[in-house]
Design an enzyme around this catalytic site. Structure first.
Site, PDB file in Angstrom:
ATOM      1  N   ASN A   8      74.600  70.161  30.583  1.00  0.00           N
ATOM      2  CA  ASN A   8      75.464  68.650  31.196  1.00  0.00           C
ATOM      3  C   ASN A   8      77.117  69.556  30.938  1.00  0.00           C
ATOM      4  OD1 ASN A   8      76.650  67.022  32.213  1.00  0.00           O
ATOM      5  ND2 ASN A   8      76.160  65.302  30.064  1.00  0.00           N
ATOM      6  N   TRP A   9      77.780  69.361  32.542  1.00  0.00           N
ATOM      7  CA  TRP A   9      79.292  70.383  32.120  1.00  0.00           C
ATOM      8  C   TRP A   9      80.191  69.037  32.812  1.00  0.00           C
ATOM      9  CZ3 TRP A   9      78.193  75.455  35.755  1.00  0.00           C
ATOM     10  CH2 TRP A   9      78.673  76.692  34.849  1.00  0.00           C
ATOM     11  N   LYS A  10      79.503  67.980  31.865  1.00  0.00           N
ATOM     12  CA  LYS A  10      80.573  66.588  32.010  1.00  0.00           C
ATOM     13  C   LYS A  10      81.513  66.761  33.454  1.00  0.00           C
ATOM     14  CE  LYS A  10      78.990  65.154  27.914  1.00  0.00           C
ATOM     15  NZ  LYS A  10      78.819  64.465  26.679  1.00  0.00           N
ATOM     16  N   HIS A  94      72.880  58.301  31.472  1.00  0.00           N
ATOM     17  CA  HIS A  94      73.533  58.589  30.185  1.00  0.00           C
ATOM     18  C   HIS A  94      74.652  57.747  29.708  1.00  0.00           C
ATOM     19  CE1 HIS A  94      76.909  61.334  28.011  1.00  0.00           C
ATOM     20  NE2 HIS A  94      75.592  62.542  28.130  1.00  0.00           N
ATOM     21  N   GLU A 165      69.435  61.092  23.315  1.00  0.00           N
ATOM     22  CA  GLU A 165      70.973  60.905  22.779  1.00  0.00           C
ATOM     23  C   GLU A 165      71.654  60.028  21.628  1.00  0.00           C
ATOM     24  OE1 GLU A 165      72.196  64.193  25.493  1.00  0.00           O
ATOM     25  OE2 GLU A 165      73.243  62.826  26.211  1.00  0.00           O
TER      26      GLU A 165
HETATM   27  P1  PGA Z   1      76.998  67.246  23.250  1.00  0.00           P
HETATM   28  O1  PGA Z   1      76.771  66.091  24.964  1.00  0.00           O
HETATM   29  O2  PGA Z   1      76.532  68.255  23.305  1.00  0.00           O
HETATM   30  O3  PGA Z   1      78.980  67.728  23.738  1.00  0.00           O
HETATM   31  O4  PGA Z   1      77.664  66.424  22.107  1.00  0.00           O
HETATM   32  C1  PGA Z   1      75.890  65.992  25.097  1.00  0.00           C
HETATM   33  C2  PGA Z   1      75.447  65.580  26.690  1.00  0.00           C
HETATM   34  O5  PGA Z   1      76.124  64.467  26.553  1.00  0.00           O
HETATM   35  O6  PGA Z   1      74.781  65.083  27.130  1.00  0.00           O
END
Ligand code: PGA
Length: 255
Positions: A8-10, A94, A165
């Site tokens: 997930n490159w956000k 998310h 998560e």
């Molecule tokens: P992270 O993000 O690996 O940077 O904690 C995971 C996510 O929010 O999907």
């Protein structure tokens, strides 16, 4: 079922950085193990430029999706548009969207239905914040999130990925997650999914993965937790060396 490693490159990368990272990944010519499915979820504008990833056995995912394919919906992107770009997965619900954009359970439920109807595989994110974790109400919270997100969802075809998560464990986090707690939540998720869909649909079509500061150094711990069969990885997936390592160590782990 293959282990799923989803990046997930956000909003970490601008367009050029996204292209460069994808190019680095392609050039690294990873031998993706046959028991691992790799998915990369860049920002919407970059999905059309990621063709090279397909040739290297890497699937594409979107970080969100709308539930309709057309109409007066300013700013939205529908499942059919994503499928046209060979996108196969969509992250839905998310915590960053729930918390910062006010995404409700009703919206998430519509997105799950829209994604499945549009032949996308939803990666449904569930998780509790730190106060809920501290108060011992995690199972209750996750169960409510699942039932709301999956209300009247028909899973006679397609697949569903549920990403657990813990919101308080997402990078950058000052907390350490206890794998025993993750195991308990994964067991609870399995139970709820079996209640919602039945045993055989659960077995054939559902997969539980973990997310929250997963890196090359800790992924083995998470993948050996019973019922956890993959990871959703944000920050650590934006460095090709680290992400490559994550994929290599994800192979041949049995839980
Ligand atoms: P992270 O993000 O690996 O940077 O904690 C995971 C996510 O929010 O999907």
């Amino acid at each position: 079922m293959n282990t799923l490693i989803a990046a997930n490159w956000k909003l970490y990368l601008n367009n050029q950085e996204t292209l460069r990272l994808a190019e680095n990944i392609v050039q690294a010519e990873w031998n993706i193990p046959t028991d691992v499915d790799v998915v990369i979820c860049p920002s919407y504008p970059m999905l059309a430029s990621m063709h090279a990833l397909h040739e290297h056995n890497i699937a594409l995912g979107a970080q969100d999706v709308f539930w309709k394919n057309e109409g007066a919906f300013t700013g939205e992107v529908g499942p059919a548009q994503l499928r046209d770009l060979s996108v196969e997965y969509a992250i839905i619900g998310h915590s960053e969207r729930r918390q910062q954009l006010g995404e409700t359970s009703e919206i998430i439920n519509k997105k799950i239905k829209g994604a499945l109807a549009g032949d996308l595989i939803p990666i449904l994110c569930v998780g509790e914040d730190y106060e809920v974790h501290e108060s011992g109400m995690t199972q209750d919270k996750i169960s409510k999130q699942l039932h709301a997100a999956l209300k009247d969802v028909d899973l006679v075809k397609g697949r569903l990925i549920v990403a657990y998560e813990p919101v308080w464990a997402i990078y950058p986090s000052k907390y350490e997650v206890n794998p025993d707690d993750v195991a308990a939540v994964a067991q609870g998720i399995e139970k709820e999914l079996k209640t919602i869909f039945g045993e055989s649909v659960y077995a054939d079509r559902c997969q539980i993965i973990y997310g929250g500061s997963v890196s090359a150094s800790n992924i083995k711990i998470f993948l050996t937790i019973p019922r956890i069969n993959g990871a959703l990885i944000g920050h650590a997936s934006t460095t090709p060396e680290e992400f490559g390592k994550i994929i290599r160590v994800s192979s041949q782990i049995t839980n």
